[in-house]
Enzyme design. Structure first.
Site, PDB file in Angstrom:
ATOM      1  N   GLU A 161     -26.720 -60.294  47.528  1.00  0.00           N
ATOM      2  CA  GLU A 161     -26.819 -59.417  48.718  1.00  0.00           C
ATOM      3  C   GLU A 161     -25.310 -59.571  49.117  1.00  0.00           C
ATOM      4  OE1 GLU A 161     -27.820 -60.084  53.404  1.00  0.00           O
ATOM      5  OE2 GLU A 161     -29.463 -60.069  52.060  1.00  0.00           O
ATOM      6  N   GLU A 169     -35.197 -64.071  58.773  1.00  0.00           N
ATOM      7  CA  GLU A 169     -36.299 -64.395  57.884  1.00  0.00           C
ATOM      8  C   GLU A 169     -36.406 -65.706  57.317  1.00  0.00           C
ATOM      9  OE1 GLU A 169     -38.175 -61.488  54.406  1.00  0.00           O
ATOM     10  OE2 GLU A 169     -36.141 -61.911  54.224  1.00  0.00           O
ATOM     11  N   HIS A 249     -32.880 -53.715  51.727  1.00  0.00           N
ATOM     12  CA  HIS A 249     -33.189 -54.812  52.575  1.00  0.00           C
ATOM     13  C   HIS A 249     -33.778 -54.383  54.112  1.00  0.00           C
ATOM     14  CE1 HIS A 249     -32.555 -58.726  49.940  1.00  0.00           C
ATOM     15  NE2 HIS A 249     -32.719 -57.491  49.237  1.00  0.00           N
ATOM     16  N   GLY A 251     -36.572 -53.056  55.176  1.00  0.00           N
ATOM     17  CA  GLY A 251     -36.992 -51.554  55.117  1.00  0.00           C
ATOM     18  C   GLY A 251     -38.068 -51.338  56.162  1.00  0.00           C
ATOM     19  N   SER A 252     -38.794 -52.246  56.769  1.00  0.00           N
ATOM     20  CA  SER A 252     -39.733 -52.119  57.503  1.00  0.00           C
ATOM     21  C   SER A 252     -39.321 -51.121  58.963  1.00  0.00           C
ATOM     22  CB  SER A 252     -40.338 -53.447  58.250  1.00  0.00           C
ATOM     23  OG  SER A 252     -41.368 -53.977  57.034  1.00  0.00           O
ATOM     24  N   ILE A 272     -40.652 -54.614  51.610  1.00  0.00           N
ATOM     25  CA  ILE A 272     -41.190 -54.172  53.100  1.00  0.00           C
ATOM     26  C   ILE A 272     -41.878 -55.353  53.338  1.00  0.00           C
ATOM     27  CG2 ILE A 272     -42.622 -52.602  53.803  1.00  0.00           C
ATOM     28  CD1 ILE A 272     -42.450 -51.091  51.066  1.00  0.00           C
ATOM     29  N   ASP A 273     -41.806 -56.108  54.511  1.00  0.00           N
ATOM     30  CA  ASP A 273     -42.632 -57.353  54.675  1.00  0.00           C
ATOM     31  C   ASP A 273     -43.134 -57.080  56.106  1.00  0.00           C
ATOM     32  OD1 ASP A 273     -43.390 -59.812  54.735  1.00  0.00           O
ATOM     33  OD2 ASP A 273     -41.517 -60.760  55.364  1.00  0.00           O
TER      34      ASP A 273
END
Length: 341
Positions: A161, A169, A249, A251-252, A272-273
């Site tokens: 990253e 998170e 990252h 992406g939701s 997607i979390d």
């Protein structure tokens, strides 16, 4: 082979880049969420990436045990077995791992893979993420060089990253400020430090306003065009079109337009979390509310075993999550493109 070999994983990534789509990267924290992810990918005809976080690894090992490497290894073993029942190809990945967790998750798992490779087997995981967003850029890239040497040595891919993803998170929190936006200069530093594939394959999560979780409209400003600017700056210096394999990252909650533009700029993997967590839990809440007099022994009654059996509400939860995985595959363009088709 349901779980991709090292060569198949590289083929997956190359196909996505060449054909202009991205894979859903799905965090799983239990056998139920893993089964839901596989069922959703199967229904979409999409390959995908199944991943586990540090906290997810802790949970897989048992909430009273909290051994993230053991839990992640257990997830990989379970996935390798149950994936045999599906006609898709998946890759296994470890998500966000900060500096103080490398010795608890990634390095032990790489050690397992080193032994597997010596025995003629594939590495346990196809890729690992080093999250250096909390340390200075120079230190981030120094550790990335070390990790790239380790991952390339076992036939795995590194993810890094560059920039900061906002929100929280697994206990790691990023402020929602100007650091959410990676610069072209950061991209050039990354290419200079790690190369562009000659020192090992890696993916880059460049940040363009990304935030973990879902926020109300107006609270988060995504700038996917920044990805194109960074790719162009690095590409101009090295004579390559879209030199980076990019990861999206947070992406939701993103719009289809934001996803589509990001993919055009070289995103081949989208995490997607949060959306999937909600899609899993929402049917459970609905089930409990509609069947409250069965799941509870109200007024001394005996309840209804058929509705409080975890398999009953668990099926509803898995179906809800699977449907959201199908939606993601359609948005990312990976639906109906499985290598196993």
């Amino acid at each position: 082979m349901p779980v991709a070999s090292p060569d198949q994983y590289l083929e997956m990534l190359d196909r996505a880049k060449k054909q202009g789509f991205a894979y859903p990267a799905i965090n799983v924290s239990s056998s139920q969420t893993l089964n839901a992810a596989l069922a959703g990918l199967q229904a979409a005809g999409s390959d995908g990436i199944i991943q586990v976080t540090t906290g997810g690894g802790d949970y897989w090992s048992g909430p009273t045990v909290k051994n993230m490497a053991s839990g992640a290894a257990a997830m990989a073993a379970f996935a390798r077995e149950v994936a045999k029942n599906y006609d898709i190809t998946i890759a296994l990945h470890t998500d966000h791992c900060a500096k103080d967790q490398l010795d608890k998750l990634v390095r032990p798992l790489i050690a397992i893979s080193q032994e597997r490779v010596k025995a003629g087997q594939d590495p346990l995981f196809n890729s690992h993420m080093w999250d250096g967003s909390a340390v200075p850029m120079t230190e981030n890239l120094e550790i990335a060089k070390e990790m790239l040497k380790l991952t390339s040595g076992i036939g795995a891919v590194l993810e890094i990253e560059v920039g900061v993803v906002g929100g929280e998170e697994d206990g790691v929190e990023g402020a929602i400020d100007e650091h959410l936006y990676t610069t072209p200069a950061d991209g050039l530093m990354t290419a200079e430090a790690l190369g562009l594939g000659e020192n090992g394959r890696y993916m880059v999560a460049l940040t363009f306003g990304n935030v973990h979780g879902v926020y109300k409209p107006g609270n988060v400003h995504l700038r996917p065009e920044l990805l194109g600017e960074i790719q162009a700056a690095v590409g101009a210096k090295y004579g390559k079109d879209k030199p980076f394999d990019l990861v999206f990252h947070g992406g939701s909650g993103s719009t289809p337009e934001e996803i589509s533009e990001s993919v055009r700029h070289g995103v081949i993997k989208m995490n997607i979390d949060t959306d999937l967590q909600y899609a899993f839990t929402r049917p459970i809440a609905d089930w409990m509310m509609k069947n409250y007099d069965g799941v509870l022994k109200v007024d001394g009654d005996v309840g209804n075993k058929k509705v409080y059996d975890p398999r009953a509400w668990g099926k509803a939860a898995e179906a809800g999550m699977s449907a959201r995985v199908v939606e993601a595959a359609n948005e990312l363009g990976s639906a109906s493109k499985s290598m196993s088709a």
